[in-house]
Design a protein around this motif. Structure first.
Motif, PDB file in Angstrom:
ATOM      1  N   SER A 294     -30.880  -3.592  -4.664  1.00 60.60           N
ATOM      2  CA  SER A 294     -30.732  -3.555  -6.123  1.00 60.60           C
ATOM      3  C   SER A 294     -31.498  -2.380  -6.722  1.00 60.60           C
ATOM      4  N   LEU A 295     -32.667  -2.071  -6.166  1.00 62.10           N
ATOM      5  CA  LEU A 295     -33.443  -0.933  -6.672  1.00 62.10           C
ATOM      6  C   LEU A 295     -32.734   0.392  -6.377  1.00 62.10           C
ATOM      7  N   ILE A 296     -32.167   0.492  -5.179  1.00 60.91           N
ATOM      8  CA  ILE A 296     -31.456   1.741  -4.833  1.00 60.91           C
ATOM      9  C   ILE A 296     -30.266   1.946  -5.767  1.00 60.91           C
ATOM     10  N   MET A 297     -29.498   0.869  -6.009  1.00 60.33           N
ATOM     11  CA  MET A 297     -28.351   0.996  -6.928  1.00 60.33           C
ATOM     12  C   MET A 297     -28.826   1.288  -8.350  1.00 60.33           C
ATOM     13  N   MET A 298     -29.934   0.670  -8.742  1.00 59.42           N
ATOM     14  CA  MET A 298     -30.458   0.903 -10.082  1.00 59.42           C
ATOM     15  C   MET A 298     -30.917   2.351 -10.237  1.00 59.42           C
ATOM     16  N   ILE A 299     -31.544   2.906  -9.201  1.00 64.60           N
ATOM     17  CA  ILE A 299     -32.010   4.299  -9.254  1.00 64.60           C
ATOM     18  C   ILE A 299     -30.827   5.251  -9.360  1.00 64.60           C
ATOM     19  N   LEU A 300     -29.769   4.960  -8.579  1.00 68.46           N
ATOM     20  CA  LEU A 300     -28.578   5.816  -8.669  1.00 68.46           C
ATOM     21  C   LEU A 300     -27.943   5.728 -10.047  1.00 68.46           C
ATOM     22  N   GLU A 301     -27.941   4.530 -10.637  1.00 66.06           N
ATOM     23  CA  GLU A 301     -27.358   4.329 -11.951  1.00 66.06           C
ATOM     24  C   GLU A 301     -28.204   4.953 -13.049  1.00 66.06           C
ATOM     25  N   GLY A 317     -45.896   9.546 -10.323  1.00 64.20           N
ATOM     26  CA  GLY A 317     -46.571   8.263 -10.167  1.00 64.20           C
ATOM     27  C   GLY A 317     -46.071   7.231 -11.150  1.00 64.20           C
ATOM     28  N   SER A 318     -45.786   7.659 -12.392  1.00 62.55           N
ATOM     29  CA  SER A 318     -45.290   6.730 -13.410  1.00 62.55           C
ATOM     30  C   SER A 318     -43.902   6.219 -13.040  1.00 62.55           C
ATOM     31  N   ILE A 319     -43.035   7.119 -12.578  1.00 61.94           N
ATOM     32  CA  ILE A 319     -41.695   6.709 -12.169  1.00 61.94           C
ATOM     33  C   ILE A 319     -41.769   5.719 -11.005  1.00 61.94           C
ATOM     34  N   MET A 320     -42.665   6.013 -10.074  1.00 64.87           N
ATOM     35  CA  MET A 320     -42.820   5.120  -8.922  1.00 64.87           C
ATOM     36  C   MET A 320     -43.319   3.744  -9.370  1.00 64.87           C
ATOM     37  N   TYR A 393     -40.198   2.146  -0.612  1.00 61.02           N
ATOM     38  CA  TYR A 393     -39.288   3.253  -0.299  1.00 61.02           C
ATOM     39  C   TYR A 393     -38.399   3.632  -1.476  1.00 61.02           C
ATOM     40  N   PRO A 394     -37.697   2.658  -2.126  1.00 58.55           N
ATOM     41  CA  PRO A 394     -36.873   3.057  -3.280  1.00 58.55           C
ATOM     42  C   PRO A 394     -37.697   3.709  -4.392  1.00 58.55           C
ATOM     43  N   ALA A 395     -38.886   3.164  -4.669  1.00 54.47           N
ATOM     44  CA  ALA A 395     -39.716   3.739  -5.734  1.00 54.47           C
ATOM     45  C   ALA A 395     -40.165   5.155  -5.380  1.00 54.47           C
ATOM     46  N   TRP A 396     -40.469   5.368  -4.126  1.00 52.39           N
ATOM     47  CA  TRP A 396     -40.884   6.720  -3.693  1.00 52.39           C
ATOM     48  C   TRP A 396     -39.722   7.710  -3.821  1.00 52.39           C
ATOM     49  N   LYS A 397     -38.514   7.270  -3.441  1.00 52.99           N
ATOM     50  CA  LYS A 397     -37.356   8.155  -3.569  1.00 52.99           C
ATOM     51  C   LYS A 397     -37.084   8.501  -5.028  1.00 52.99           C
ATOM     52  N   ALA A 398     -37.256   7.511  -5.932  1.00 52.81           N
ATOM     53  CA  ALA A 398     -37.051   7.787  -7.352  1.00 52.81           C
ATOM     54  C   ALA A 398     -38.078   8.779  -7.874  1.00 52.81           C
ATOM     55  N   SER A 399     -39.308   8.702  -7.379  1.00 52.91           N
ATOM     56  CA  SER A 399     -40.372   9.593  -7.877  1.00 52.91           C
ATOM     57  C   SER A 399     -40.211  11.019  -7.382  1.00 52.91           C
ATOM     58  N   THR A 400     -39.406  11.247  -6.334  1.00 54.57           N
ATOM     59  CA  THR A 400     -39.232  12.595  -5.790  1.00 54.57           C
ATOM     60  C   THR A 400     -38.032  13.310  -6.382  1.00 54.57           C
ATOM     61  N   MET A 401     -37.301  12.649  -7.302  1.00 45.29           N
ATOM     62  CA  MET A 401     -36.153  13.292  -7.940  1.00 45.29           C
ATOM     63  C   MET A 401     -36.611  14.447  -8.836  1.00 45.29           C
ATOM     64  N   ALA A 404     -33.928  18.336 -13.208  1.00 43.26           N
ATOM     65  CA  ALA A 404     -32.667  19.076 -13.370  1.00 43.26           C
ATOM     66  C   ALA A 404     -31.570  18.482 -12.500  1.00 43.26           C
ATOM     67  N   GLU A 405     -31.932  18.100 -11.256  1.00 42.04           N
ATOM     68  CA  GLU A 405     -30.949  17.506 -10.364  1.00 42.04           C
ATOM     69  C   GLU A 405     -30.486  16.154 -10.880  1.00 42.04           C
ATOM     70  N   SER A 406     -31.393  15.434 -11.570  1.00 40.29           N
ATOM     71  CA  SER A 406     -31.081  14.085 -12.032  1.00 40.29           C
ATOM     72  C   SER A 406     -30.051  14.085 -13.136  1.00 40.29           C
ATOM     73  N   ILE A 407     -30.020  15.151 -13.971  1.00 40.32           N
ATOM     74  CA  ILE A 407     -29.105  15.137 -15.121  1.00 40.32           C
ATOM     75  C   ILE A 407     -27.975  16.168 -14.994  1.00 40.32           C
ATOM     76  N   ARG A 408     -27.901  16.860 -13.832  1.00 39.19           N
ATOM     77  CA  ARG A 408     -26.926  17.921 -13.668  1.00 39.19           C
ATOM     78  C   ARG A 408     -25.494  17.414 -13.845  1.00 39.19           C
ATOM     79  N   TYR A 409     -25.212  16.231 -13.231  1.00 39.22           N
ATOM     80  CA  TYR A 409     -23.816  15.768 -13.239  1.00 39.22           C
ATOM     81  C   TYR A 409     -23.578  14.713 -14.311  1.00 39.22           C
ATOM     82  N   GLU A 410     -24.533  14.503 -15.203  1.00 37.23           N
ATOM     83  CA  GLU A 410     -24.352  13.520 -16.255  1.00 37.23           C
ATOM     84  C   GLU A 410     -23.678  14.133 -17.466  1.00 37.23           C
TER      85      GLU A 410
END
Length: 410
Positions: A294-301, A317-320, A393-401, A404-410
């Motif tokens: 659920s966290l992985i899908m939430m991060i992608l969303e 750290g805050s994102i994590m 793991y999901p929180a760490w992946k979200a914190s490494t985004m 610019a990459e996060s909003i490029r395709y939005e």
């Protein structure tokens, strides 16, 4: 800020509604795992207590013996000396042996114990377990009008032999008659004075009690085998009995406590509780995988929102923390509800005994429960730790985004 955002994500609306449902299911999984664990371990503790109480009620806390199975001849003097120990509150001589019993061509193997009926109640509760008749081991008249020493049997053995109060039985030991050319087992005829029921099948089906004089006669023995003792603390009987041995001067005396006598049984119970804990904890592990998905899908969303937050100055750290708090809150809610529900059910059963057991199969008629604060705390902490680990793991992946990459395709 992190907690506020995490709670908003948990509630989830519109696009992530399905993800939120997975989160709720994860919380239900954690709740169910904690609930079942609390109930299962409390029942295991309850059965262990019932078994322990019955064993200790039948056996003394400890026994004082002589090395190499040598008899104790001056046992009255030894008993008085043992009673002077400050942590001994009861002492009684005993003799134990193996043999057979016969009644009207029906034979069976037994363990017989010779005791002093005037002192036995100070170390065990066997005299309080009499179901029919009385705990009487002196000379008694049988139904046939003949006088023989009294004997007390367990219910299982009495039922197999078809005997009751007043019946005559023959006891045989492994000792032989003196002066015989051919070995002949030593025998004695007894009158059944009572039938006891401890609730432990092994004891009720095999144990027989006679007087010390009768046991001495059956075994061609002078003196007694040892002294049974009752200590001030059941759970420290091993230490107290060792202290009693030192108090007696050590060799030639030895001691054995009730836990040592039944070590295999209680070790098996501990292993059973460990297996229960591990197997049912798998429910929470499955819930943890749901949290991860659920966290992985939430991060992608929520890539766009993550990018915006990071663009506004939110640190990695805050994102994590946002996504870690998401899983931690799920674990906290699920574990708290599960533990409270489990405790509630156990307390209801403890006070009102609403769940019965078939008395003819089990040695008790109600399901026993015993709540252990250590077990409850261990379950609560384990559930929360599992849920916290699932977020790393999901929180760490979200914190490494990268923003610019996060909003490029939005």
């Amino acid at each position: 800020m992190e907690l506020f955002v995490a709670l908003r994500y948990l509630r989830g609306k519109r696009k992530i509604g399905f993800i939120s449902w997975i989160t709720y299911i994860s919380a239900i999984g954690v709740c169910l795992g904690c609930f079942v664990l609390v109930v299962a371990l409390s029942i295991a503790n309850g059965f262990e207590k019932e078994v322990r109480d019955r064993i200790v009620g039948t056996l003394a806390h400890a026994k004082v013996l002589k090395h190499n199975s040598q008899p104790i001849t001056e046992y009255q003097t030894l008993r008085d000396y043992v009673l002077d120990h400050p942590q001994v509150i009861g002492a009684s001589p005993f003799i134990s042996g193996k043999g057979g019993i016969e009644h009207e061509q029906v034979q069976d193997g037994i363990m017989f114990t010779g005791v002093d009926p005037e002192l036995e109640h100070t170390v065990t509760e066997i005299s309080q377990s009499i179901k029919r008749g009385q705990f009487f081991l002196d000379t008694l008249k049988s139904r046939r009008g003949r006088d023989f020493p009294g004997v007390v049997l367990g219910t299982g053995l009495a039922n197999r032999l078809g005997v009751d109060e007043g019946s005559e039985v023959v006891l045989m030991s492994l000792a032989t008659e003196e002066g015989e050319l051919d070995p002949v087992p030593k025998m004695g005829r007894f009158t059944v004075s009572g039938v006891f029921q401890t609730g432990m099948h092994e004891y009720d089906a095999n144990f027989v009690y006679v007087s010390i004089a009768s046991a001495q006669n059956l075994l061609n023995m002078e003196g007694v085998e040892g002294i049974q003792i009752k200590t001030t603390n059941l759970f420290r009987a091993d230490r107290i009995s060792a202290n009693v041995r030192d108090y007696l001067g050590g060799y030639p005396y030895s001691v054995v406590d009730w836990q040592t006598q039944n070590r295999s049984l209680f070790e098996w119970m501990k292993l059973e509780r460990l297996v229960i804990f591990i197997v049912i904890s798998l429910i929470m592990v499955v819930a943890a995988f749901n949290i991860i998905s659920s966290l992985i899908m939430m991060i992608l969303e929520k890539r766009k929102e993550i990018g915006i937050l990071m663009g506004m100055g939110a640190t990695s750290g805050s994102i994590m923390k946002v996504f870690m708090l998401n899983g931690v809150v799920v674990g906290f809610i699920g574990s708290t509800l599960g533990v409270l529900m489990g405790l509630g059910l156990c307390l209801i059963q403890y006070h009102y005994q609403v769940i019965p057991l078939p008395g003819d199969i089990y040695f008790i008629s109600k399901l026993p429960v015993l709540i252990s604060s250590f077990d409850v705390i261990a379950i609560y902490i384990s559930a929360n730790v599992i849920c916290w680990l699932a977020t790393l793991y999901p929180a760490w992946k979200a914190s490494t985004m990268l923003p610019a990459e996060s909003i490029r395709y939005e």
